[in-house]
Design a protein around this motif. Structure first.
Motif, PDB file in Angstrom:
ATOM      1  N   ARG A   1      -2.162   0.989   5.788  1.00  0.00           N
ATOM      2  CA  ARG A   1      -2.117   2.419   6.110  1.00  0.00           C
ATOM      3  C   ARG A   1      -0.705   2.979   5.930  1.00  0.00           C
ATOM      4  O   ARG A   1      -0.514   4.045   5.360  1.00  0.00           O
ATOM      5  CB  ARG A   1      -2.598   2.646   7.544  1.00  0.00           C
ATOM      6  N   VAL A   2       0.278   2.237   6.410  1.00  0.00           N
ATOM      7  CA  VAL A   2       1.676   2.673   6.271  1.00  0.00           C
ATOM      8  C   VAL A   2       2.001   2.913   4.796  1.00  0.00           C
ATOM      9  O   VAL A   2       2.543   3.945   4.413  1.00  0.00           O
ATOM     10  CB  VAL A   2       2.638   1.602   6.844  1.00  0.00           C
ATOM     11  N   ASP A   3       1.617   1.944   3.996  1.00  0.00           N
ATOM     12  CA  ASP A   3       1.891   1.987   2.565  1.00  0.00           C
ATOM     13  C   ASP A   3       1.232   3.213   1.933  1.00  0.00           C
ATOM     14  O   ASP A   3       1.865   3.982   1.204  1.00  0.00           O
ATOM     15  CB  ASP A   3       1.346   0.692   1.934  1.00  0.00           C
ATOM     16  N   LEU A   4      -0.051   3.418   2.263  1.00  0.00           N
ATOM     17  CA  LEU A   4      -0.784   4.521   1.642  1.00  0.00           C
ATOM     18  C   LEU A   4      -0.290   5.874   2.136  1.00  0.00           C
ATOM     19  O   LEU A   4      -0.181   6.819   1.351  1.00  0.00           O
ATOM     20  CB  LEU A   4      -2.287   4.365   1.898  1.00  0.00           C
ATOM     21  N   ILE A   5       0.035   5.963   3.428  1.00  0.00           N
ATOM     22  CA  ILE A   5       0.555   7.236   3.952  1.00  0.00           C
ATOM     23  C   ILE A   5       1.855   7.585   3.241  1.00  0.00           C
ATOM     24  O   ILE A   5       2.052   8.720   2.782  1.00  0.00           O
ATOM     25  CB  ILE A   5       0.781   7.158   5.484  1.00  0.00           C
ATOM     26  N   GLY A   6       2.726   6.602   3.107  1.00  0.00           N
ATOM     27  CA  GLY A   6       3.990   6.825   2.409  1.00  0.00           C
ATOM     28  C   GLY A   6       3.752   7.292   0.990  1.00  0.00           C
ATOM     29  O   GLY A   6       4.348   8.262   0.522  1.00  0.00           O
ATOM     30  N   LEU A   7       2.843   6.605   0.321  1.00  0.00           N
ATOM     31  CA  LEU A   7       2.515   6.944  -1.063  1.00  0.00           C
ATOM     32  C   LEU A   7       2.009   8.375  -1.180  1.00  0.00           C
ATOM     33  O   LEU A   7       2.489   9.154  -1.997  1.00  0.00           O
ATOM     34  CB  LEU A   7       1.456   5.962  -1.574  1.00  0.00           C
ATOM     35  N   TRP A   8       1.034   8.727  -0.325  1.00  0.00           N
ATOM     36  CA  TRP A   8       0.434  10.070  -0.397  1.00  0.00           C
ATOM     37  C   TRP A   8       1.427  11.145  -0.035  1.00  0.00           C
ATOM     38  O   TRP A   8       1.495  12.190  -0.685  1.00  0.00           O
ATOM     39  CB  TRP A   8      -0.806  10.143   0.512  1.00  0.00           C
ATOM     40  N   LEU A   9       2.203  10.930   1.015  1.00  0.00           N
ATOM     41  CA  LEU A   9       3.194  11.939   1.412  1.00  0.00           C
ATOM     42  C   LEU A   9       4.137  12.226   0.262  1.00  0.00           C
ATOM     43  O   LEU A   9       4.389  13.378  -0.089  1.00  0.00           O
ATOM     44  CB  LEU A   9       4.002  11.440   2.617  1.00  0.00           C
ATOM     45  N   PHE A  10       4.618  11.171  -0.375  1.00  0.00           N
ATOM     46  CA  PHE A  10       5.590  11.353  -1.445  1.00  0.00           C
ATOM     47  C   PHE A  10       4.965  12.047  -2.653  1.00  0.00           C
ATOM     48  O   PHE A  10       5.460  13.061  -3.142  1.00  0.00           O
ATOM     49  CB  PHE A  10       6.194  10.009  -1.854  1.00  0.00           C
TER      50      PHE A  10
ATOM     51  N   VAL B   1      -3.107  13.839  -9.611  1.00  0.00           N
ATOM     52  CA  VAL B   1      -4.013  13.408  -8.544  1.00  0.00           C
ATOM     53  C   VAL B   1      -4.806  12.186  -8.995  1.00  0.00           C
ATOM     54  O   VAL B   1      -5.015  11.234  -8.228  1.00  0.00           O
ATOM     55  CB  VAL B   1      -4.958  14.557  -8.131  1.00  0.00           C
ATOM     56  N   PHE B   2      -5.231  12.190 -10.268  1.00  0.00           N
ATOM     57  CA  PHE B   2      -5.971  11.038 -10.788  1.00  0.00           C
ATOM     58  C   PHE B   2      -5.115   9.770 -10.690  1.00  0.00           C
ATOM     59  O   PHE B   2      -5.576   8.721 -10.223  1.00  0.00           O
ATOM     60  CB  PHE B   2      -6.374  11.300 -12.244  1.00  0.00           C
ATOM     61  N   LEU B   3      -3.839   9.899 -11.094  1.00  0.00           N
ATOM     62  CA  LEU B   3      -2.940   8.743 -11.024  1.00  0.00           C
ATOM     63  C   LEU B   3      -2.738   8.305  -9.577  1.00  0.00           C
ATOM     64  O   LEU B   3      -2.654   7.119  -9.280  1.00  0.00           O
ATOM     65  CB  LEU B   3      -1.585   9.077 -11.664  1.00  0.00           C
ATOM     66  N   LEU B   4      -2.684   9.297  -8.679  1.00  0.00           N
ATOM     67  CA  LEU B   4      -2.518   8.983  -7.255  1.00  0.00           C
ATOM     68  C   LEU B   4      -3.708   8.164  -6.763  1.00  0.00           C
ATOM     69  O   LEU B   4      -3.561   7.158  -6.067  1.00  0.00           O
ATOM     70  CB  LEU B   4      -2.367  10.270  -6.454  1.00  0.00           C
ATOM     71  N   LEU B   5      -4.919   8.596  -7.151  1.00  0.00           N
ATOM     72  CA  LEU B   5      -6.122   7.876  -6.728  1.00  0.00           C
ATOM     73  C   LEU B   5      -6.120   6.464  -7.308  1.00  0.00           C
ATOM     74  O   LEU B   5      -6.426   5.486  -6.616  1.00  0.00           O
ATOM     75  CB  LEU B   5      -7.378   8.635  -7.159  1.00  0.00           C
ATOM     76  N   LEU B   6      -5.726   6.379  -8.575  1.00  0.00           N
ATOM     77  CA  LEU B   6      -5.688   5.075  -9.238  1.00  0.00           C
ATOM     78  C   LEU B   6      -4.709   4.140  -8.511  1.00  0.00           C
ATOM     79  O   LEU B   6      -5.025   2.984  -8.207  1.00  0.00           O
ATOM     80  CB  LEU B   6      -5.255   5.264 -10.694  1.00  0.00           C
ATOM     81  N   THR B   7      -3.504   4.681  -8.210  1.00  0.00           N
ATOM     82  CA  THR B   7      -2.504   3.882  -7.502  1.00  0.00           C
ATOM     83  C   THR B   7      -3.053   3.441  -6.146  1.00  0.00           C
ATOM     84  O   THR B   7      -2.829   2.316  -5.706  1.00  0.00           O
ATOM     85  CB  THR B   7      -1.214   4.697  -7.281  1.00  0.00           C
ATOM     86  N   THR B   8      -3.757   4.384  -5.470  1.00  0.00           N
ATOM     87  CA  THR B   8      -4.311   4.055  -4.155  1.00  0.00           C
ATOM     88  C   THR B   8      -5.246   2.857  -4.256  1.00  0.00           C
ATOM     89  O   THR B   8      -5.166   1.926  -3.450  1.00  0.00           O
ATOM     90  CB  THR B   8      -5.084   5.267  -3.599  1.00  0.00           C
TER      91      THR B   8
ATOM     92  N   LEU C   1      -5.288   0.563  -6.571  1.00  0.00           N
ATOM     93  CA  LEU C   1      -4.514  -0.646  -6.893  1.00  0.00           C
ATOM     94  C   LEU C   1      -3.786  -1.183  -5.663  1.00  0.00           C
ATOM     95  O   LEU C   1      -3.768  -2.387  -5.413  1.00  0.00           O
ATOM     96  CB  LEU C   1      -3.505  -0.355  -8.009  1.00  0.00           C
ATOM     97  N   ARG C   2      -3.203  -0.263  -4.865  1.00  0.00           N
ATOM     98  CA  ARG C   2      -2.506  -0.703  -3.654  1.00  0.00           C
ATOM     99  C   ARG C   2      -3.492  -1.348  -2.681  1.00  0.00           C
ATOM    100  O   ARG C   2      -3.195  -2.334  -2.028  1.00  0.00           O
ATOM    101  CB  ARG C   2      -1.840   0.487  -2.944  1.00  0.00           C
ATOM    102  N   TYR C   3      -4.686  -0.729  -2.600  1.00  0.00           N
ATOM    103  CA  TYR C   3      -5.707  -1.217  -1.685  1.00  0.00           C
ATOM    104  C   TYR C   3      -6.113  -2.640  -2.076  1.00  0.00           C
ATOM    105  O   TYR C   3      -6.164  -3.550  -1.252  1.00  0.00           O
ATOM    106  CB  TYR C   3      -6.916  -0.278  -1.726  1.00  0.00           C
ATOM    107  N   LEU C   4      -6.367  -2.825  -3.382  1.00  0.00           N
ATOM    108  CA  LEU C   4      -6.780  -4.147  -3.852  1.00  0.00           C
ATOM    109  C   LEU C   4      -5.618  -5.137  -3.799  1.00  0.00           C
ATOM    110  O   LEU C   4      -5.805  -6.318  -3.546  1.00  0.00           O
ATOM    111  CB  LEU C   4      -7.309  -4.059  -5.282  1.00  0.00           C
ATOM    112  N   GLY C   5      -4.420  -4.609  -4.044  1.00  0.00           N
ATOM    113  CA  GLY C   5      -3.256  -5.480  -4.075  1.00  0.00           C
ATOM    114  C   GLY C   5      -2.819  -5.938  -2.699  1.00  0.00           C
ATOM    115  O   GLY C   5      -2.068  -6.903  -2.565  1.00  0.00           O
ATOM    116  N   PHE C   6      -3.290  -5.250  -1.668  1.00  0.00           N
ATOM    117  CA  PHE C   6      -2.831  -5.564  -0.309  1.00  0.00           C
ATOM    118  C   PHE C   6      -3.125  -7.012   0.070  1.00  0.00           C
ATOM    119  O   PHE C   6      -2.311  -7.695   0.657  1.00  0.00           O
ATOM    120  CB  PHE C   6      -3.481  -4.616   0.697  1.00  0.00           C
ATOM    121  N   ARG C   7      -4.310  -7.492  -0.323  1.00  0.00           N
ATOM    122  CA  ARG C   7      -4.678  -8.851   0.102  1.00  0.00           C
ATOM    123  C   ARG C   7      -3.890  -9.926  -0.657  1.00  0.00           C
ATOM    124  O   ARG C   7      -3.869 -11.075  -0.254  1.00  0.00           O
ATOM    125  CB  ARG C   7      -6.190  -9.070  -0.035  1.00  0.00           C
TER     126      ARG C   7
END
Lengths: 166, 503
Positions: free
Chosen positions: A23-32, A63-70, A72-78
């Motif tokens: 969540r921290v990672d994604l919040i930071g990403l989205w805010l920026f 926005v598309f790139l943001l979703l894509l990054t999200t 990737l970050r989600y899958l990359g977390f594990r």
């Protein structure tokens, strides 16, 4: 001693990062990213005669790139994880481009526990480990509970001090 | 010194003069970043401001005030103190950080004073920890006596620790009297000319072009006039066309040639390289005379390079890397142009004991290296091809074909020529297409190992290995995964199983 008998990095057991870090990672990403988008939109509205087609297609792509990054970050977390072995500290990351970094305790110069604004809200910290010379070989393990980070840091300081005395 | 006399045991702030120094640093930063805007602000011809300009100026002013505020708050949030065996610093406005620097990691403490410090009657204390750039500790403003007390205390503690560890008296560590030096290499003026001529002039040309254009665009952008366009229109030499281009290119090359030549001669003028039992010393330079010295046991890696011109003369540039702290002290690396192969060998063997007898086994990198990187060469080819087709412009065929062919040749040659050489104590790589760069390092100097695998490499069981030392790194791309892992395991085993003085 042959190569096969050496302690192997391949079979190590990885400790995952704290679940809240995602969540921290994604919040930071989205805010920026949304902040940048906001500035861009404000600018295009401010400049007279900026073609709306260009404005919205750039915004859409963003926005598309943001979703894509999200995703990737989600899958990359594990994948992200660390391991404290007998003589070294390891960190693994990267979904598409994976990297595993190992720093022996004897080569650690100093270590820091840091806390960003968003991390603080979730009680998380990052542990930074510094080696000598350039910053490329430094190691940062994010997403640790404050007390875990402190514990590892203290453990590292003890290890480093013990090594010095031997 | 008695501990009770020290007043650094409780967290405390810097001398108040630090605020002035923070602000000074901030102003310098602003000037460096925004000088074109300020220039326009001062010399604008029409005083009317457009909306965009107003917005820009407002941003600059608000950003400036904000950073000014931050600098002041930063002072009040900066605390330091000494603990039993470490220096502790707490700082940060938004992200608070706590740095603990054990005394044994501190290499030295320097008391420094620039003009501003002198005006304010304070000094700054720089703590050299051989740490990473950006993480060096500098306490910006201290009373001189405080700084000296702190420095003395830390060094005293360090020495006590060292004595406890080694069980030796204080005189043992200070006995290292300067030993007899012998001169290894001396460059004559003729040598310098030879080296200057064989430098990479294309690189200088690139820098010239970059600097000139960068300057023109910054100035032109700031004055909102198309300065470059006016320039091009006025100068017949700059008119598009074959002759104009030829003249310009020749001129550029001549200027680049002489600039590199002059720089080489002034930089390495009367270069003398000495060797003693424990270390090396280098003296060189016409205007700024540099003197660098280096202890052999602190050397992390040695690298030697040639290029096609140098190869004809049998010359190499050798650089000796020791632990660096911070990017600004790269100058402490010793770099010697114009060494013969025999001199290179002597240098390497006397720096790294036993490297002359080391038996190396060579390894190649995978052909997949070519397959992966050729994709990035095909991308511009496709773009140029498509553009040429759409615009019906046959000239675009040249880059469309040239990129993949030249790039492919380069990649293929690089892959074919790359070698990793391994022996139990040493690791060597040799790489390069037109020239060749050889890097040699003792395995135990490594301080961190990284294995990288892209999705492409994972499918083919390949990996790239990066080995970092305190003086530089080595990267081996596209090794078989088994070999990469065995290398990683072995290096870690070698580093962790013995305690050696490595830095």
């Amino acid at each position: 001693m042959s190569i096969e008998e050496l302690p192997s990095v391949a079979g190590v057991e990885w400790q995952g990062l704290n679940q809240a870090y995602l969540r921290v990672d994604l919040i930071g990403l989205w805010l920026f990213r949304l902040g940048v988008l906001g500035v861009f939109l404000a600018y295009t509205f401010f400049v007279e005669g900026f073609p709306p087609v260009v404005r919205w297609s750039i915004a859409g792509l963003w926005v598309f790139l943001l979703l894509l990054t999200t995703v990737l970050r989600y899958l990359g977390f594990r994948i992200k994880g660390y391991a404290v072995r007998q003589h070294d500290l390891m960190y693994r990351r990267g979904l598409l481009f994976r990297s595993v970094t190992v720093v022996p305790f004897t080569r650690i110069q100093h270590s820091e526990v840091e806390q960003g604004v968003i991390e603080r809200q979730f009680g998380l910290s990052s542990l930074s480990v510094f080696t000598a010379g350039g910053s490329q070989s430094d190691l940062v393990i994010p997403g640790l509970k404050r007390e875990d980070a402190e514990r590892i840091r203290n453990f590292l300081s003890q290890k480093v001090a013990a090594d010095e005395e031997e | 010194m008695k501990r009770s006399e020290l007043n650094f045991l409780e967290p405390r702030r810097q001398a108040q003069a630090a605020i002035a120094i923070f602000i000074y640093k901030f102003v310098v930063r602003i000037l460096r970043a925004a000088w074109p805007i300020l220039l326009v602000f001062l010399f604008r011809s029409n005083k009317e401001q457009s909306n965009t300009e107003l917005l820009m100026n407002a941003t600059v002013v608000i950003g400036g005030l904000f950073s000014l505020g931050v600098s002041v708050v930063a002072y009040f949030r900066y605390f330091f103190h000494l603990e039993e065996d470490q220096l502790v610093i707490q700082k940060g406005v938004f992200n608070r950080s706590l740095t603990k620097l054990p005394f044994e990691r501190i290499q030295n403490l320097y008391i420094e004073q620039n003009v501003l410090h002198r005006l304010l009657g304070v000094v700054s204390l720089r703590v050299d920890s051989a740490g990473s750039s950006g993480h060096e500790v500098t306490i910006d403003a201290l009373e001189r006596e405080d700084a000296e007390a702190m420095r003395a205390y830390v060094l005293e503690q360090k020495q006590e620790e060292a004595q406890e560890r080694s069980g030796l008296g204080p005189e043992a560590s200070e006995r290292s009297a300067p030993l007899a030096q012998s001169i290894v290499l001396r460059l004559t003026f003729e040598d310098l000319l030879r080296i200057g001529v064989t430098q990479n002039h294309l690189a200088t040309a690139g820098v010239i072009v970059g600097t000139v254009f960068g300057f023109l665009f910054t100035v032109a952008g700031a004055f909102e006039q198309d300065l470059v366009k006016t320039l091009i229109e006025r100068w017949p030499m700059l008119q598009p066309g074959f002759w104009g281009f030829l003249i310009l290119a020749t001129l550029l090359f001549v200027v680049a040639f002489f600039l590199t030549l002059i720089r080489t001669v002034t930089q390495h003028y009367d270069l003398q390289f000495f060797e003693s039992r424990d270390g090396f010393q280098l003296k060189a330079g016409l205007f700024n005379r540099r003197e660098a010295s280096m202890q052999k046991r602190k050397i992390q890696l040695i690298r030697w390079t040639d290029n096609p011109l140098r190869r004809l003369l049998g010359l190499f540039r050798v650089s000796i890397h020791q632990a660096i702290s911070g990017s600004e002290r790269v100058a402490e690396q010793i770099s010697i142009p114009g060494c013969k192969q025999a001199q290179v060998n002597d240098l390497v063997h006397s720096s790294f004991e036993g490297s002359a007898e080391a038996e190396f086994r060579g390894h190649c990198i995978s052909k997949a290296y070519f397959i992966w990187y050729i994709r990035f060469m095909l991308l511009p080819a496709v773009v140029f091809g498509a553009l040429g087709y759409l615009l019906q412009e046959p000239r675009f065929a040249l880059p469309a074909v040239g990129f993949p062919v030249l790039g492919g040749l380069y990649l293929w040659a690089y892959q074919q020529r790359f070698r990793l050489w391994l022996s139990p104590e040493y690791l060597k790589t040799s790489e390069g297409v037109l020239g060749r760069t050889v890097t040699l390092l003792p395995v135990y100097k490594v301080q961190s190992v990284r294995i990288r695998q892209s999705f492409f490499q994972r499918r083919r069981a390949l990996a790239s290995v990066e080995l970092y030392t305190a003086g530089g790194s080595v990267r081996v791309p596209f090794l078989p995964l088994d070999l990469a892992r065995a290398l990683q395991d072995y290096v870690l085993y070698r580093v962790e199983s013995r305690r050696e003085d490595w830095m």
